[in-house]
Write a protein that holds these residues in place. Structure first.
Motif, short mmCIF file in Angstrom:
data_model
loop_
_atom_site.label_atom_id
_atom_site.label_comp_id
_atom_site.label_asym_id
_atom_site.label_seq_id
_atom_site.Cartn_x
_atom_site.Cartn_y
_atom_site.Cartn_z
N SER A 60 8.26 123.45 14.32
CA SER A 60 9.58 123.00 13.88
C SER A 60 9.50 121.65 13.18
O SER A 60 8.58 120.86 13.43
N PRO A 61 10.46 121.36 12.30
CA PRO A 61 10.47 120.07 11.59
C PRO A 61 11.04 118.95 12.45
O PRO A 61 12.04 118.31 12.12
N THR A 62 10.44 118.74 13.61
CA THR A 62 10.93 117.74 14.56
C THR A 62 9.79 116.80 14.96
O THR A 62 8.72 116.81 14.36
N ARG A 63 10.03 116.03 15.99
CA ARG A 63 9.03 115.11 16.50
C ARG A 63 7.84 115.88 17.07
O ARG A 63 7.97 117.02 17.51
N THR A 64 6.67 115.26 17.07
CA THR A 64 5.44 115.92 17.48
C THR A 64 5.54 116.54 18.88
O THR A 64 5.12 117.68 19.09
N THR A 65 6.09 115.81 19.84
CA THR A 65 6.19 116.33 21.20
C THR A 65 7.04 117.59 21.25
O THR A 65 6.70 118.54 21.98
N SER A 66 8.13 117.62 20.49
CA SER A 66 8.99 118.80 20.45
C SER A 66 8.26 119.98 19.81
O SER A 66 8.37 121.12 20.26
N ARG A 67 7.49 119.70 18.76
CA ARG A 67 6.70 120.75 18.12
C ARG A 67 5.72 121.37 19.09
O ARG A 67 5.59 122.60 19.20
N MET A 68 4.99 120.52 19.81
CA MET A 68 3.97 121.01 20.73
C MET A 68 4.59 121.87 21.82
O MET A 68 4.08 122.94 22.17
N LEU A 69 5.71 121.40 22.39
CA LEU A 69 6.37 122.14 23.47
C LEU A 69 6.85 123.50 22.98
O LEU A 69 6.64 124.51 23.65
N THR A 70 7.47 123.52 21.80
CA THR A 70 7.97 124.78 21.24
C THR A 70 6.83 125.76 21.01
O THR A 70 6.92 126.95 21.37
N MET A 71 5.73 125.30 20.44
CA MET A 71 4.62 126.19 20.13
C MET A 71 3.90 126.67 21.38
O MET A 71 3.46 127.83 21.45
N VAL A 155 -1.74 125.22 18.13
CA VAL A 155 -1.16 123.98 18.68
C VAL A 155 -2.03 122.79 18.31
O VAL A 155 -1.52 121.72 17.93
N PHE A 156 -3.34 122.95 18.40
CA PHE A 156 -4.27 121.88 18.04
C PHE A 156 -4.13 121.51 16.57
O PHE A 156 -4.04 120.33 16.21
N MET A 157 -4.10 122.54 15.69
CA MET A 157 -3.97 122.28 14.26
C MET A 157 -2.62 121.64 13.93
O MET A 157 -2.53 120.76 13.06
N ALA A 158 -1.58 122.08 14.63
CA ALA A 158 -0.25 121.49 14.40
C ALA A 158 -0.23 120.03 14.84
O ALA A 158 0.44 119.19 14.22
N PHE A 159 -0.95 119.71 15.91
CA PHE A 159 -1.02 118.33 16.38
C PHE A 159 -1.72 117.45 15.36
O PHE A 159 -1.24 116.35 15.02
N ILE A 160 -2.86 117.91 14.83
CA ILE A 160 -3.57 117.15 13.80
C ILE A 160 -2.71 116.99 12.56
O ILE A 160 -2.61 115.90 11.98
N TYR A 161 -2.06 118.08 12.15
CA TYR A 161 -1.20 118.05 10.97
C TYR A 161 -0.04 117.07 11.18
O TYR A 161 0.33 116.31 10.26
N SER A 162 0.52 117.05 12.39
CA SER A 162 1.64 116.17 12.69
C SER A 162 1.22 114.70 12.63
O SER A 162 1.99 113.84 12.19
N LEU A 163 0.00 114.41 13.07
CA LEU A 163 -0.49 113.04 13.01
C LEU A 163 -0.62 112.56 11.57
O LEU A 163 -0.25 111.43 11.24
N PHE A 164 -1.15 113.44 10.71
CA PHE A 164 -1.36 113.06 9.31
C PHE A 164 -0.04 112.95 8.54
O PHE A 164 0.05 112.20 7.57
N THR A 165 0.98 113.71 8.96
CA THR A 165 2.26 113.69 8.25
C THR A 165 3.28 112.76 8.89
O THR A 165 4.42 112.67 8.41
N GLY A 166 2.89 112.08 9.96
CA GLY A 166 3.77 111.09 10.58
C GLY A 166 4.92 111.68 11.38
O GLY A 166 5.97 111.03 11.54
N ALA A 167 4.76 112.90 11.90
CA ALA A 167 5.84 113.52 12.67
C ALA A 167 6.11 112.77 13.97
O ALA A 167 7.22 112.84 14.52
N HIS A 168 5.11 112.04 14.48
CA HIS A 168 5.30 111.28 15.72
C HIS A 168 6.27 110.12 15.54
O HIS A 168 6.76 109.54 16.51
N LYS A 169 6.55 109.76 14.28
CA LYS A 169 7.49 108.67 14.01
C LYS A 169 8.92 109.17 13.83
O LYS A 169 9.85 108.36 13.68
#
Length: 363
Positions: A60-71, A155-169
């Motif tokens: 989802s186009p949300t914060r990293t933690t929300s993405r990880m939980l959803t996936m 989930v791992f790839m989404a986490f790496i992708y989220s870090l590079f795209t700044g989803a944690h912010k």
């Protein structure tokens, strides 16, 4: 319906912006297990892991933690669907009933939590593919484990992708739910009946690939309005016909397992680029992709024969989905039934409120 505007809608490319790197990462994520399986002579098993890795599409186009939980929750959902579908396939006649239960559950959950597209679709697809696999109770844990591995890889790839795209912010948004529970239940009951009924009908006709009928039916019923249902119906049939020629061209070269795995990466990337632009164009590339992922590795049947049979399955499933969508969107029956359920709910709330007030007064 204005047919001129309807035709224009079929050919229009939607002006939807999507980062170019997202489809590329999706293609790599979903295709990587297939490549690894081809290199280790375990291509058929790797396709199950690739099916599980489609959890990446629920990022989802949300914060990293929300993405990880959803996936992660979607991965568990994939595992549960595959387990139930595999066990149900062991008993003749039970598969459509199990598919009804699975479809109802995933539609209610995805609608209530407003899970964006693809919504319930891939849960239903995974269930149908599991029902088509040769039944082997001893192989069930392995298949579920492969789904889990594919999901965790995503989930791992989404986490790496989220870090590079700044989803944690990103700003954390509260979980949004759809409180129209009665409407969701009625919709889920009807759509599940259409999907399971289409599968039962395909089994009754003794089709070679009956599971593609409910998959096509579910894809058509994803439309939110009657016009979208009609568009998806035409898109899916026409796109599949063109996609069959593309698939035939691919298999005419007698590709190796590694080449097929690389095709999964490329085709998935193209699909993710086109799916937001025009569903019909995306279906052209979905057709060979699904033949590789869902059919070649599970049935062992000649690809050309599979393509010939699949057109019949697609048309039948699309017609059933179109009729079901027309009934649901063009009929006042469900809206009237929902209103009656709402009236009864309000009456129950009123009665309970008065009873509580009376009990407090007595004390």
């Amino acid at each position: 319906m204005n047919y001129k505007s309807a035709l224009k809608g079929l050919l229009t490319l939607n002006n939807v912006s999507r980062p170019w790197h997202l489809p590329v990462v999706a293609g790599i994520t979903i295709g990587a297990p297939a490549v690894l399986g081809a290199l280790t002579d375990a291509f058929a098993e790797a396709m199950i892991a690739s099916l599980g890795s489609m959890v990446f599409l629920y990022m989802s186009p949300t914060r990293t933690t929300s993405r990880m939980l959803t996936m992660i929750l979607c991965t568990f959902g994939f595992m549960a669907c595959l387990t139930l579908a595999t066990l149900a396939a062991s008993i003749s006649g039970l598969a459509p009933v199990a598919l009804f239960v699975i479809a109802f559950a995933v539609i209610v959950i995805t609608r209530y939590y407003r899970l964006p597209p693809p919504g319930s679709f891939f849960f239903i697809l995974a269930s149908c593919v599991a029902m088509a696999m040769p039944f082997d109770i001893a192989a069930t844990p392995e298949r579920v484990g492969l789904i889990a591995i594919g999901g965790m890889w995503s989930v791992f790839m989404a986490f790496i992708y989220s870090l590079f795209t700044g989803a944690h912010k990103a700003i954390s948004d509260p979980v949004q739910v759809d409180e129209r529970v009665n409407a969701i239940i009625l919709e889920a009951l009807f759509l599940s009946l259409c999907i399971a009924g289409s599968y039962g009908f395909a089994l009754w006709l003794a089709l070679s690939n009956p599971y593609w009928v409910p998959i096509s039916c579910a894809a058509i019923l994803q439309g939110a309005t009657f016009r979208m249902v009609w568009h998806r119906n035409v898109h899916r049939i026409v796109g599949t016909v063109i996609g069959m020629f593309l698939a035939s061209a691919i298999f005419s070269f007698h590709p190796s397992a590694l080449m097929l795995a690389l095709c999964v990466c490329v085709l998935q990337t193209i699909v993710e680029m086109l799916i937001v632009k025009n569903y019909g164009l995306a279906v052209i590339f979905i057709t060979p992709l699904t033949v590789i992922m869902a059919e070649i590795t599970t049935s062992g049947v000649d690809a050309t024969l599979l393509l010939e049979h699949r057109l019949i399955d697609i048309v039948l499933g699309s017609v059933i989905g179109f009729v079901g969508g027309a009934i649901f969107h063009r009929s006042d029956f469900f809206r009237n039934l929902e209103q009656r359920m709402e009236q009864r709910n309000r009456l129950s709330e009123l009665l309970f409120t008065r009873r509580d007030e009376s009990n407090k007064a007595d004390h």
